[in-house]
Structure formats: structure tokens, C-alpha cells
Design an enzyme around this catalytic site. Structure first.
Site, mmCIF file in Angstrom:
data_model
loop_
_atom_site.group_PDB
_atom_site.id
_atom_site.type_symbol
_atom_site.label_atom_id
_atom_site.label_comp_id
_atom_site.label_asym_id
_atom_site.label_seq_id
_atom_site.Cartn_x
_atom_site.Cartn_y
_atom_site.Cartn_z
ATOM 1 N N GLU A 1 -10.581 -11.710 13.475
ATOM 2 C CA GLU A 1 -9.611 -10.764 13.996
ATOM 3 C C GLU A 1 -10.379 -9.602 14.612
ATOM 4 O O GLU A 1 -11.474 -9.257 14.146
ATOM 5 C CB GLU A 1 -8.728 -10.232 12.871
ATOM 6 C CG GLU A 1 -7.835 -11.269 12.245
ATOM 7 C CD GLU A 1 -6.769 -10.612 11.365
ATOM 8 O OE1 GLU A 1 -5.672 -10.357 11.877
ATOM 9 O OE2 GLU A 1 -7.044 -10.335 10.199
ATOM 10 N N ASP B 1 -13.794 -7.108 2.750
ATOM 11 C CA ASP B 1 -13.455 -8.251 3.605
ATOM 12 C C ASP B 1 -13.731 -7.983 5.087
ATOM 13 O O ASP B 1 -13.843 -8.911 5.874
ATOM 14 C CB ASP B 1 -12.011 -8.740 3.371
ATOM 15 C CG ASP B 1 -10.979 -7.644 3.494
ATOM 16 O OD1 ASP B 1 -11.361 -6.467 3.682
ATOM 17 O OD2 ASP B 1 -9.773 -7.957 3.401
ATOM 18 N N ARG B 2 -13.838 -6.705 5.469
ATOM 19 C CA ARG B 2 -14.152 -6.397 6.878
ATOM 20 C C ARG B 2 -15.646 -6.197 7.069
ATOM 21 O O ARG B 2 -16.362 -5.883 6.108
ATOM 22 C CB ARG B 2 -13.463 -5.110 7.307
ATOM 23 C CG ARG B 2 -11.976 -5.197 7.267
ATOM 24 C CD ARG B 2 -11.368 -3.919 7.798
ATOM 25 N NE ARG B 2 -9.918 -4.076 7.831
ATOM 26 C CZ ARG B 2 -9.111 -3.421 8.648
ATOM 27 N NH1 ARG B 2 -9.604 -2.544 9.497
ATOM 28 N NH2 ARG B 2 -7.818 -3.631 8.607
ATOM 29 N N ASP C 1 -15.787 -2.790 4.454
ATOM 30 C CA ASP C 1 -14.752 -1.829 4.058
ATOM 31 C C ASP C 1 -14.566 -1.744 2.539
ATOM 32 O O ASP C 1 -15.314 -2.370 1.777
ATOM 33 C CB ASP C 1 -13.423 -2.156 4.758
ATOM 34 C CG ASP C 1 -12.758 -3.403 4.195
ATOM 35 O OD1 ASP C 1 -13.474 -4.279 3.699
ATOM 36 O OD2 ASP C 1 -11.515 -3.497 4.261
ATOM 37 N N SER D 1 -7.482 -1.751 0.576
ATOM 38 C CA SER D 1 -8.437 -2.188 1.590
ATOM 39 C C SER D 1 -9.178 -1.031 2.268
ATOM 40 O O SER D 1 -9.859 -0.285 1.605
ATOM 41 C CB SER D 1 -7.701 -3.051 2.611
ATOM 42 O OG SER D 1 -8.603 -3.872 3.289
ATOM 43 N N HIS D 2 -8.992 -0.888 3.584
ATOM 44 C CA HIS D 2 -9.742 0.141 4.305
ATOM 45 C C HIS D 2 -9.051 1.503 4.256
ATOM 46 O O HIS D 2 -9.539 2.456 4.860
ATOM 47 C CB HIS D 2 -9.930 -0.301 5.753
ATOM 48 C CG HIS D 2 -8.623 -0.463 6.465
ATOM 49 N ND1 HIS D 2 -7.771 -1.500 6.193
ATOM 50 C CD2 HIS D 2 -8.012 0.305 7.382
ATOM 51 C CE1 HIS D 2 -6.683 -1.355 6.935
ATOM 52 N NE2 HIS D 2 -6.807 -0.281 7.671
ATOM 53 N N LYS E 1 -11.125 -13.184 4.786
ATOM 54 C CA LYS E 1 -12.214 -12.764 5.643
ATOM 55 C C LYS E 1 -13.307 -12.228 4.730
ATOM 56 O O LYS E 1 -13.037 -11.802 3.605
ATOM 57 C CB LYS E 1 -11.753 -11.736 6.663
ATOM 58 C CG LYS E 1 -11.016 -10.521 6.115
ATOM 59 C CD LYS E 1 -10.427 -9.738 7.273
ATOM 60 C CE LYS E 1 -9.873 -8.403 6.840
ATOM 61 N NZ LYS E 1 -8.393 -8.433 6.683
ATOM 62 N N ARG F 1 0.857 -1.206 0.000
ATOM 63 C CA ARG F 1 0.000 0.000 0.000
ATOM 64 C C ARG F 1 0.875 1.231 0.000
ATOM 65 O O ARG F 1 1.776 1.357 0.820
ATOM 66 C CB ARG F 1 -0.896 0.020 1.248
ATOM 67 C CG ARG F 1 -1.759 -1.215 1.315
ATOM 68 C CD ARG F 1 -2.608 -1.258 2.545
ATOM 69 N NE ARG F 1 -3.117 -2.620 2.671
ATOM 70 C CZ ARG F 1 -4.103 -3.002 3.462
ATOM 71 N NH1 ARG F 1 -4.709 -2.105 4.213
ATOM 72 N NH2 ARG F 1 -4.491 -4.253 3.500
ATOM 73 N N SER G 1 -9.897 -6.663 14.238
ATOM 74 C CA SER G 1 -9.938 -5.552 13.297
ATOM 75 C C SER G 1 -11.108 -5.707 12.313
ATOM 76 O O SER G 1 -10.982 -5.393 11.143
ATOM 77 C CB SER G 1 -8.627 -5.496 12.532
ATOM 78 O OG SER G 1 -8.371 -6.755 11.916
ATOM 79 N N ASP H 1 -12.651 -3.021 0.260
ATOM 80 C CA ASP H 1 -12.577 -4.240 -0.546
ATOM 81 C C ASP H 1 -13.490 -5.348 -0.026
ATOM 82 O O ASP H 1 -13.414 -6.488 -0.496
ATOM 83 C CB ASP H 1 -11.131 -4.738 -0.669
ATOM 84 C CG ASP H 1 -10.521 -5.147 0.661
ATOM 85 O OD1 ASP H 1 -10.919 -4.579 1.701
ATOM 86 O OD2 ASP H 1 -9.659 -6.039 0.672
ATOM 87 N N THR I 1 -1.219 -11.530 13.545
ATOM 88 C CA THR I 1 -2.158 -10.667 12.839
ATOM 89 C C THR I 1 -2.026 -10.835 11.327
ATOM 90 O O THR I 1 -0.921 -10.867 10.803
ATOM 91 C CB THR I 1 -1.875 -9.200 13.233
ATOM 92 O OG1 THR I 1 -2.186 -9.068 14.618
ATOM 93 C CG2 THR I 1 -2.705 -8.231 12.423
#
Ligand code: VG1
Ligand code: CO
Length: 574
Positions: free
Chosen positions: A377, A293-294, A289, A123-124, A390, A23, A379, A291, A358
Site C-alpha cells: 500500500e 507493520d509500516r 511505525d 498503529s501509527h 504488512k 481507535r 501508506s 506497531d 485500502t
């Protein structure tokens, strides 16, 4: 004939994947010649080497952020130029280039793509020209590449001297599903990943039960896609297929509407307001989020911590999710800083609970080896062995399944809060809070960790010797987390500092591996209180932030956080 150019280049520093992918600031990528090309070539050098012969395929998608469309064209040109003699390469691209991370995992597994897939996402992290861009590489099992692979890729970035590209390849139109290009042992197909992903979800959940719940007049559900990749999935799956009422921010935008696409109480203000509005009538609120996954789960006036959420799902899974009714629960797992709530469910189910570093990549081998069914997780990551990532929507459908089951079996209206409170009554409660100190000075952050790490190496040293008293807390032990993968026996060191106290409380400190500039220090605090009649009120209505305050004071005293981060208070509290 499309021509192939071999372009000379030089290594670019810091092209190292962190907790999940690379990133970086868009500005850096755009202003550094060959930035993208160097990194993609390094990945291809490693990945193509694993498949010397035979036809191969690869998935390409992303969360729709700024720079993705351009990057997709470049990656296609490079795949074309790097194909081996007599080897057919097929590239499966998401419609409009947008595919959530869990959908990429599902698609890699469905089409058995030999080269895995590339996910264009940070991601986020916020997107747009002023923010971040990123890229994750997922292996043929559908999961994030393991450390051996990411290390190899990093080594390639350090010695790269040329890359191959076919700049005059016609631009790929990925707006329409179907074959998009085919020439010289190379083809591109645009796929409908929503369809593939929906097909998979249908094999897991009882769609009729969820539809029935969502059609009730006394049940309201709202989903916030945060302008991320889940937008299209929520429109087609939650709304069209299941009949969900209200969607927020379901249009995918390259800059996520200028917001931070991170589903937590700080960054999803509209949803949070709806859920905590005294007059409001939304029973379940959820968000995912950039992408996808969260996930965040909120009930009316009630926030479910991700650590509690995965524990509740694991406890209910075999009762209300057909997939687990059939396969059972093979094992559970959580990342080390995640609260121990799920450990107690594992004990109750009489299965093992694994504690991993993690990052989702560490669950991969456990899944592949049939040791693990559900994990999470702190997060806001929750998932299962249906894929190797996830999965935000999976968590939402799990909660809808739990609610549908409870509504059906009690014949009464239940709430998210009552489900979680029942859980605490059975298992006790982990009061859990995470403090993030974002974008602090890197040197200070390293010194902070170094100082505590040295004490731990000296068996606790002056600061952490067992028995040392800090206010009401007595040190029981301290360690630097190290993980031996139970399957391939690889060892991962320096994964966070843990300090445990004699009352069962602990705090954990680690540095983030997903930032694009500066350093982020994360402090995780957990205080577990077993359920007894005397503690009933505290367990049911205690405020985590209040309860961990004395523990924070001790953590601050030991680590000198404020001094090393030069911050009075954390940037984000979750
Ligand atoms: C964070 C989270 C971690 C998660 C990772 C990727 O990593 O703490 O649990 O797996 O993000 O999530 P770190 O190193 O910043 O603490 V995602 O949705 O950004 O792929
Ligand atoms: Co994500």
C-alpha cells in the site's frame, strides 16, 4: 475460587472498527464507563461463537502504548469469565505485553490459535494519555478480521446489555516468559514472540548474505524504531543477530516519546537528516511505525516511495530472497490508491496484479487462496504471504537482501538510488504524491465526497463527462471504486473516487478510516511517464511534488477541496 460477575451495561455509540481496528482518544475511553469492557465483550460474543466446543487459544499483545497494561489485565479477566463450560482457554501473552502486529500474525499462525488474536494498538497514531488507544482483532489465519466479522462485532456493540468479568482474578505478571497462570480450564502463558518471529524470518531470508553486507566497512545502515513495538525486534534481530550498526529510538515508550510513530519524511526527522546530510555516510535508512507493520526506506539522499519500494522488491524477490526462489511469485497486488508501479512488474513476470480497497484485510483471501505472494500500500505498507499482515522488518530485510545481492553480483558498491533508477529505466516511473488534510470538519468532508460521487453516478455529470478539458488534462473516465473479492465474491462499495485522464494520470479521493476525531481527506495523485531516451533526465531526477502540481490544480478545480476542507494546504504530504 475466582468469582464471575455479570455486569449490566448499555450500548456505546461509534464502537465501529475502521480501516484497521477501533481507535479512540484515551480520554474518551477512560471517562466512559465500560468502554473497553463493552467492546471486548462484543468481540468475544462473535469470536467465541465460532468455537462452540473443543479447547481454544488466543494471542494477546500490543505496541506498548499507554493503557495497554491495564487493558491486558481486563481482557484476561473477561476471557476467564467468558469461557464455555468444559472448554479450556489458553491465552498467549507477549513478554511485557509488547508484540508487533506482524509478530502477532506470525504467532497466531505458528500456534494455530483458534480464536486468532487481539492487538492493542492504534498503529501509527500518537499515544499517551492525551492521544489514542486502539484494538485490532485478527482472525485465525493471522490477518485482520474481514468486514463480515467486523460488521458482526459492530452489531453486538449496538445491542449489548451485559458483560462478564472476573475482577478478582490475580493480576498476571507478564514480565517473564513461561506459564503465568492456570486454574479452572484457563491458562495464561507468556511467550517470547521475538524468538518465534526470528525463526520465521530465518526461513525466508539468507541471513548470512545480510550479515556479510552489514559487516562491510563501506556499508552503513540505520534503523529508527520510533519508540514503537519494533524496538525489541530491532535490538535482537537487526543488531544482535545480523550485526546492524545504528538503531534510533529502539526503547519502547508508552507515549512514543511524545512523537508521532508514523514512518514518513515528516515524522522521522533525525533519520531523514542523517540520510540527506551531505557529509553523512549512511547507505540505507529505515523506520517502522508504532506497531511495526509500516516501513519507510531511504537511501543516501534518496527517498524511496512505498509504491516504488514494493515494485522493486517484487522485481528482485526471486533473485535474492530464498523464500521466493523456492515458491516463485504467484501474483502481486496493491490497494487501489497505490501507484501502478507494481502492475508493470506483474506484467513483466507474467502474473496477475490485483487491485483491492485500502486496508490489509482485503489481501487476506488472495493469500489464503494461493493467488498472491507480494503486495503493498502507498501508506508505507509492504508484505508477503509469509504472514497475513504488512511487515515493516520484512521490508527492511528485503531491501538488505537486494543490496547484498547487488554488492555480491557486481562486486561493486551499489546504492539504493541506483537500484531504483535502474527500475525506472526498465519500467518507467510513476510520479506519485499524497496530500492529507487531517482533522477537518466531518460534514465538509462528506459533502466533498458526496458531490463528486453524484456526478459519477450521472455518468460523469457536468464536471466529469469524458472529454471535459481542464488545463492540459482531458477527463477519460471517473468511477467510485467497488471491489468484488475474487475468492468469496463479497462486494465492498464506496472505496474512493477515481478520476482518470487521457494521458494516463489520475487522482483519487477518499476519507480516512483510521482517525480518532474529525475527518481526514486523502488526495492521491499519480502521473506515469514511460521510459524513453528523451525523458531520461526527467525520469531520473524529476521531482514528484513539482510534477503533480498541474494535476493538483485540476483536482482542486474539480473537487473544490480548499473550500470543503477550509484549508489552504494539506497537513502532511507524502
Ligand atoms: C490508513 C492507510 C491504509 C492502511 C491503514 C492501516 O488507512 O491509508 O493504507 O492500511 O491506515 O495502517 P486510512 O483509512 O486512514 O487511509 V496501520 O499501520 O495504521 O494499521
Ligand atoms: Co501500523
Amino acid at each position: 475460587m475466582v468469582s464471575i460477575q455479570t455486569v449490566a451495561t448499555k450500548p456505546i455509540p461509534d464502537q465501529k472498527m475502521g480501516t484497521s481496528g477501533l481507535r479512540k482518544r484515551v480520554k474518551l475511553i477512560e471517562s466512559t464507563p465500560n468502554y473497553l469492557e463493552n467492546f471486548v465483550q462484543s468481540i468475544l460474543n462473535v469470536v467465541l461463537d465460532t468455537q462452540q466446543s473443543g479447547d481454544v487459544s488466543i494471542v494477546l499483545g500490543g505496541d506498548g502504548r499507554y493503557f495497554n497494561k491495564q487493558a491486558i489485565q481486563v481482557i484476561v479477566q473477561m476471557l476467564f469469565a467468558n469461557r464455555r463450560e468444559k472448554q479450556n482457554i489458553k491465552v498467549l501473552i507477549a513478554e511485557n505485553g509488547v508484540m508487533s502486529t506482524p509478530a502477532v500474525s506470525a504467532v497466531i499462525r505458528k500456534y494455530k490459535t483458534e480464536l486468532g488474536g487481539l492487538i492493542l494498538t492504534a498503529s501509527h497514531n500518537p499515544g499517551g494519555p492525551e492521544n489514542d488507544w486502539g484494538i485490532k482483532y485478527n482472525a485465525p489465519n493471522g490477518g485482520p478480521a474481514n468486514e463480515t466479522t467486523t460488521d458482526k462485532i459492530y452489531q453486538e456493540t449496538l445491542k449489548i446489555s451485559e458483560y462478564k468479568i472476573a475482577r478478582d482474578l490475580p493480576s498476571i505478571d507478564f514480565a517473564k516468559v513461561g506459564p503465568a497462570y492456570s486454574q479452572d480450564h484457563f491458562s495464561v502463558e507468556i511467550i517470547d514472540s521475538v524468538k518465534d518471529y526470528l525463526e520465521l524470518l530465518k526461513t525466508i531470508f539468507d541471513f548470512d548474505a545480510i550479515k556479510k553486507l552489514l559487516s562491510r566497512k563501506d556499508f552503513n545502515f540505520t534503523f529508527d524504531a520510533m519508540h514503537g513495538a519494533t524496538g525489541i525486534y530491532s535490538e535482537k534481530i537487526l543488531k544482535a543477530e545480523l550485526g546492524a550498526g545504528q538503531l534510533l529510538r529502539s526503547d519502547n515508550l508508552p507515549d512514543f516519546g511524545g512523537a508521532h510513530p508514523d514512518p514518513n519524511l515528516t515524522y522521522a526527522p533525525e533519520l531523514v537528516e542523517l540520510m540527506f546530510d551531505k557529509q553523512g555516510n549512511v547507505d540505507l535508512g529505515a523506520a517502522s511505525d508504532g506497531d511495526g507493520d509500516r516501513n519507510m526506506i531511504i537511501g543516501k539522499d534518496f527517498f524511496v516511495t512505498p509504491s516504488d519500494s514494493v515494485a522493486v522488491i517484487a522485481d528482485y524477490a526471486q533473485k535474492c530472497i530464498p523464500y521466493f526462489k523456492k515458491s516463485g511469485i504467484k501474483g502481486l497486488a496493491r490497494s487501489m490508491p497505490t501507484s501502478t508501479a507494481i502492475d508493470r512488474v506483474a506484467q513483466d513476470l507474467n502474473v496477475k496484479c490485483y487491485e483491492t480497497p485500502t486496508g490489509w484485510k482485503f489481501f487476506g483471501n488472495l493469500f489464503d487462496d494461493g493467488k498472491l505472494s507480494i503486495c503493498g500500500e502507498e501508506s508505507f505498507g509492504t508484505g508477503s504471504d509469509h504472514i497475513r499482515e504488512k511487515d515493516g522488518l520484512w521490508a527492511v530485510l528485503s531491501w538488505l537482501s537486494i543490496l547484498a545481492y547487488e554488492f555480491e553480483s557486481t562486486g561493486d558498491k551499489v546504492t539504493v538510488a541506483s537500484i531504483v533508477k535502474q527500475h525506472w529505466k526498465k519500467f518507467g516511473r510513476s510520479f506519485y504524491v499524497r496530500y492529507d488534510y487531517e482533522n477537518v470538519d466531518g460534514q465538509g468532508a462528506n459533502d466533498l465526497v458526496q458531490r463528486i460521487s453524484e456526478q459519477i453516478q450521472q455518468g460523469g455529470g457536468d464536471l466529469l463527462k469524458a472529454g471535459t478539458q481542464y488545463d492540459d488534462y482531458k477527463v477519460e473516465s471517473s468511477e467510485e471504486f467497488e471491489y468484488e473479492d475474487p475468492v468469496d465474491k463479497s462486494v465492498t462499495k464506496k472505496q474512493g473516487l477515481i478520476v482518470k485522464f487521457t494521458d494516463g494520470s489520475r487522482f483519487v479521493i477518499r476519507l480516512s478510516g483510521t482517525g480518532s476525531s474529525g475527518a481526514t481527506v486523502r488526495l492521491y495523485m499519480e502521473k506515469y511517464i514511460p521510459y524513453t531516451q528523451d525523458q531520461h533526465d526527467l525520469i531520473m531526477s524529476g521531482d514528484s511534488k513539482e510534477l503533480v502540481k498541474p494535476l493538483f490544480k485540476v483536482a482542486q478545480n474539480i473537487t473544490k477541496l480548499n473550500h470543503y476542507t477550509q484549508r489552504e494546504s494539506p497537513t502532511v504530504i507524502t
